[in-house]
Design a protein around this motif. Structure first.
Motif, PDB file in Angstrom:
ATOM      1  N   PHE A  72       0.852  -1.192   0.000  1.00 52.69           N
ATOM      2  CA  PHE A  72       0.000   0.000   0.000  1.00 52.69           C
ATOM      3  C   PHE A  72       0.881   1.233   0.000  1.00 52.69           C
ATOM      4  CE2 PHE A  72       0.995  -0.779   4.410  1.00 52.69           C
ATOM      5  CZ  PHE A  72       1.191   0.475   4.932  1.00 52.69           C
ATOM      6  N   LYS A  73       0.269   2.354  -0.309  1.00 52.59           N
ATOM      7  CA  LYS A  73       1.000   3.620  -0.291  1.00 52.59           C
ATOM      8  C   LYS A  73       0.030   4.708   0.169  1.00 52.59           C
ATOM      9  CE  LYS A  73       4.150   4.402  -3.278  1.00 52.59           C
ATOM     10  NZ  LYS A  73       4.929   4.675  -4.520  1.00 52.59           N
ATOM     11  N   GLY A  74       0.367   5.370   1.276  1.00 53.85           N
ATOM     12  CA  GLY A  74      -0.480   6.430   1.797  1.00 53.85           C
ATOM     13  C   GLY A  74      -0.303   7.719   1.020  1.00 53.85           C
ATOM     14  N   LYS A  75      -1.308   8.559   1.104  1.00 56.18           N
ATOM     15  CA  LYS A  75      -1.252   9.861   0.445  1.00 56.18           C
ATOM     16  C   LYS A  75      -0.100  10.683   1.022  1.00 56.18           C
ATOM     17  CE  LYS A  75      -4.485  13.524  -0.868  1.00 56.18           C
ATOM     18  NZ  LYS A  75      -5.855  14.055  -0.651  1.00 56.18           N
ATOM     19  N   ALA A  76       0.551  11.458   0.174  1.00 57.27           N
ATOM     20  CA  ALA A  76       1.707  12.247   0.616  1.00 57.27           C
ATOM     21  C   ALA A  76       1.319  13.249   1.700  1.00 57.27           C
ATOM     22  CB  ALA A  76       2.321  12.960  -0.581  1.00 57.27           C
ATOM     23  N   GLN A  77       0.106  13.734   1.638  1.00 55.76           N
ATOM     24  CA  GLN A  77      -0.375  14.694   2.627  1.00 55.76           C
ATOM     25  C   GLN A  77      -0.463  14.012   3.992  1.00 55.76           C
ATOM     26  OE1 GLN A  77      -4.358  15.845   1.834  1.00 55.76           O
ATOM     27  NE2 GLN A  77      -4.650  16.920   3.760  1.00 55.76           N
ATOM     28  N   LYS A  78       0.252  14.524   4.991  1.00 59.24           N
ATOM     29  CA  LYS A  78       0.322  13.899   6.305  1.00 59.24           C
ATOM     30  C   LYS A  78      -0.564  14.593   7.334  1.00 59.24           C
ATOM     31  CE  LYS A  78       3.190  10.870   4.852  1.00 59.24           C
ATOM     32  NZ  LYS A  78       2.694   9.486   4.597  1.00 59.24           N
ATOM     33  N   GLN A  79      -1.369  15.543   6.883  1.00 56.14           N
ATOM     34  CA  GLN A  79      -2.262  16.246   7.792  1.00 56.14           C
ATOM     35  C   GLN A  79      -3.599  16.452   7.097  1.00 56.14           C
ATOM     36  OE1 GLN A  79      -1.364  20.361   9.117  1.00 56.14           O
ATOM     37  NE2 GLN A  79      -1.051  19.447  11.141  1.00 56.14           N
ATOM     38  N   VAL A  80      -4.668  16.241   7.838  1.00 55.87           N
ATOM     39  CA  VAL A  80      -6.015  16.440   7.306  1.00 55.87           C
ATOM     40  C   VAL A  80      -6.601  17.695   7.937  1.00 55.87           C
ATOM     41  CG1 VAL A  80      -8.343  15.464   7.115  1.00 55.87           C
ATOM     42  CG2 VAL A  80      -6.341  13.968   6.931  1.00 55.87           C
ATOM     43  N   GLN A  81      -7.210  18.530   7.107  1.00 61.74           N
ATOM     44  CA  GLN A  81      -7.767  19.805   7.571  1.00 61.74           C
ATOM     45  C   GLN A  81      -9.290  19.746   7.557  1.00 61.74           C
ATOM     46  OE1 GLN A  81      -6.125  23.369   5.759  1.00 61.74           O
ATOM     47  NE2 GLN A  81      -8.142  24.365   5.771  1.00 61.74           N
ATOM     48  N   PHE A  82      -9.890  20.245   8.649  1.00 65.10           N
ATOM     49  CA  PHE A  82     -11.341  20.442   8.720  1.00 65.10           C
ATOM     50  C   PHE A  82     -11.607  21.939   8.730  1.00 65.10           C
ATOM     51  CE2 PHE A  82     -10.965  16.164  10.367  1.00 65.10           C
ATOM     52  CZ  PHE A  82     -12.149  15.527   9.985  1.00 65.10           C
ATOM     53  N   ASN A  83     -12.293  22.430   7.742  1.00 62.43           N
ATOM     54  CA  ASN A  83     -12.657  23.847   7.693  1.00 62.43           C
ATOM     55  C   ASN A  83     -13.852  24.117   8.599  1.00 62.43           C
ATOM     56  OD1 ASN A  83     -10.652  24.550   5.769  1.00 62.43           O
ATOM     57  ND2 ASN A  83     -11.944  23.712   4.138  1.00 62.43           N
ATOM     58  N   PRO A  84     -14.108  25.398   8.945  1.00 64.13           N
ATOM     59  CA  PRO A  84     -15.262  25.710   9.801  1.00 64.13           C
ATOM     60  C   PRO A  84     -16.555  25.082   9.236  1.00 64.13           C
ATOM     61  CG  PRO A  84     -13.897  27.648   9.555  1.00 64.13           C
ATOM     62  CD  PRO A  84     -13.321  26.616   8.632  1.00 64.13           C
ATOM     63  N   GLY A  85     -17.286  24.402  10.099  1.00 68.15           N
ATOM     64  CA  GLY A  85     -18.537  23.764   9.701  1.00 68.15           C
ATOM     65  C   GLY A  85     -18.379  22.368   9.113  1.00 68.15           C
ATOM     66  N   GLN A  86     -17.158  21.955   8.777  1.00 64.22           N
ATOM     67  CA  GLN A  86     -16.936  20.659   8.128  1.00 64.22           C
ATOM     68  C   GLN A  86     -16.927  19.530   9.157  1.00 64.22           C
ATOM     69  OE1 GLN A  86     -13.366  20.577   5.744  1.00 64.22           O
ATOM     70  NE2 GLN A  86     -13.590  18.390   5.220  1.00 64.22           N
ATOM     71  N   THR A  87     -17.688  18.478   8.883  1.00 67.96           N
ATOM     72  CA  THR A  87     -17.797  17.354   9.821  1.00 67.96           C
ATOM     73  C   THR A  87     -17.124  16.076   9.307  1.00 67.96           C
ATOM     74  OG1 THR A  87     -19.938  16.703   8.880  1.00 67.96           O
ATOM     75  CG2 THR A  87     -19.960  18.215  10.773  1.00 67.96           C
ATOM     76  N   ARG A  88     -16.841  15.999   8.016  1.00 69.14           N
ATOM     77  CA  ARG A  88     -16.245  14.789   7.452  1.00 69.14           C
ATOM     78  C   ARG A  88     -15.104  15.141   6.509  1.00 69.14           C
ATOM     79  NH1 ARG A  88     -19.407  10.099   7.319  1.00 69.14           N
ATOM     80  NH2 ARG A  88     -18.741   9.610   5.199  1.00 69.14           N
ATOM     81  N   ALA A  89     -14.090  14.271   6.477  1.00 70.89           N
ATOM     82  CA  ALA A  89     -12.977  14.423   5.547  1.00 70.89           C
ATOM     83  C   ALA A  89     -12.477  13.020   5.216  1.00 70.89           C
ATOM     84  CB  ALA A  89     -11.859  15.263   6.160  1.00 70.89           C
ATOM     85  N   SER A  90     -11.679  12.909   4.162  1.00 69.99           N
ATOM     86  CA  SER A  90     -11.170  11.582   3.799  1.00 69.99           C
ATOM     87  C   SER A  90      -9.677  11.660   3.480  1.00 69.99           C
ATOM     88  CB  SER A  90     -11.941  11.011   2.603  1.00 69.99           C
ATOM     89  OG  SER A  90     -11.747  11.795   1.452  1.00 69.99           O
ATOM     90  N   TRP A  91      -9.041  10.514   3.604  1.00 72.54           N
ATOM     91  CA  TRP A  91      -7.617  10.374   3.311  1.00 72.54           C
ATOM     92  C   TRP A  91      -7.461   9.114   2.477  1.00 72.54           C
ATOM     93  CZ3 TRP A  91      -3.211   7.342   5.125  1.00 72.54           C
ATOM     94  CH2 TRP A  91      -1.963   7.948   4.874  1.00 72.54           C
ATOM     95  N   ARG A  92      -6.850   9.234   1.319  1.00 69.35           N
ATOM     96  CA  ARG A  92      -6.803   8.136   0.355  1.00 69.35           C
ATOM     97  C   ARG A  92      -5.542   7.298   0.502  1.00 69.35           C
ATOM     98  NH1 ARG A  92      -8.783   8.590  -5.810  1.00 69.35           N
ATOM     99  NH2 ARG A  92     -10.721   8.390  -4.628  1.00 69.35           N
ATOM    100  N   VAL A  93      -5.742   5.969   0.476  1.00 67.04           N
ATOM    101  CA  VAL A  93      -4.644   5.011   0.475  1.00 67.04           C
ATOM    102  C   VAL A  93      -4.686   4.257  -0.854  1.00 67.04           C
ATOM    103  CG1 VAL A  93      -3.658   2.965   1.569  1.00 67.04           C
ATOM    104  CG2 VAL A  93      -4.731   4.735   2.972  1.00 67.04           C
TER     105      VAL A  93
END
Length: 263
Positions: A72-93
């Protein structure tokens, strides 16, 4: 939250109310099951509580039996951001497929170092990668076989693909077509072969590491002239694997002996 406030003059104000606004971040699921043939897996993070600020969360992978950059290979982005009001986010492998036969393998994805948020359970999720091609599969390698009536014994090959590290058992039985069958203790006249019943007496066993066995069928030469006749050899009730979809059985043709019936 109730507490006390100490003033600069040393006086204390009691029963003061404090409100702490927290954002809570976690994974949506504690466990993922993914096929090795799938290209990607989107792992979902969720946030609840106070949503008025932008929150950040660090994310990383942890090897198990599956290894980074080979399985497997994780996404290069090592931090996930939640903007104001945002309740869900995803990170792709990205799931990396290979040609090797392997057991299912696992790795973990881990959350850490929240900014303007706190972690809650589950902060670790496990991913299991399965390969359907790894399952031990038994099959007859071709759909038709022909044999002379006077052959005596017919040995139909049974092959096994995929994981062969464990034992496997499968029933190999016959099904009557135009050729007539008899059981081993019956009179053999006017019969064409000895049937194999669909029960424990017809089990073919593969030991660890074995990829091919044979299913033995006794063919009877009754010295009578007959047209070509057929019967089926079939597989059923596997233990320790599955039956392949391509050729779960085969048709056997008993060829005519032109000399039978001639004087």
């Amino acid at each position: 939250m109730r507490g006390g406030l100490l003033t600069s003059g040393g006086n204390k104000l009691t029963n003061q109310h404090f409100r702490l606004n927290w954002a809570w971040i976690s994974f949506e699921k504690e466990y993922y099951l993914i096929n090795e043939d799938s290209k990607f897996l989107d792992i979902v993070l969720k946030r609840r509580g106070y949503l008025g600020e932008t929150s950040f969360i660090s994310i990383s992978t942890r090897d198990g039996t599956a290894h980074k950059d080979s399985d497997f290979k994780g996404k290069a982005q090592k931090q996930v951001q939640f903007n104001p009001g945002q309740t869900r986010a995803s990170w792709r492998v990205r799931i990396l497929s290979d040609e090797e036969h392997e057991h299912s393998e696992t790795f973990q994805v881990v959350l850490s170092e929240p900014v303007l948020a706190v972690l809650e359970f589950p902060s670790v999720t496990t991913v299991e990668i399965i390969d359907p091609g790894d399952e031990s599969t038994v099959f007859i390698p071709q759909p038709e076989y022909s044999v002379e009536e006077d052959v005596g014994e017919l040995f139909i090959p049974i092959r096994r693909s995929g994981d062969v590290s464990q034992e496997l058992m499968v029933i190999c039985y016959t099904q009557q077509g135009t050729a007539t069958s008899t059981v081993r203790t019956s009179v053999l006249s006017y019969s064409d072969y000895i049937s194999r019943p669909e029960d424990h007496s017809s089990v073919v066993r593969f030991d660890k590491g074995e990829r091919e066995k044979t299913c033995r069928v006794v063919v009877i030469d009754d010295s009578l002239y007959e047209e070509e006749e057929t019967f089926q050899v079939l597989l059923s009730m596997p233990m320790g694997g599955r039956i392949g979809d391509k050729f779960p059985g085969a048709k056997v043709t008993i060829l005519t002996d032109k000399d039978d019936g001639e004087f």
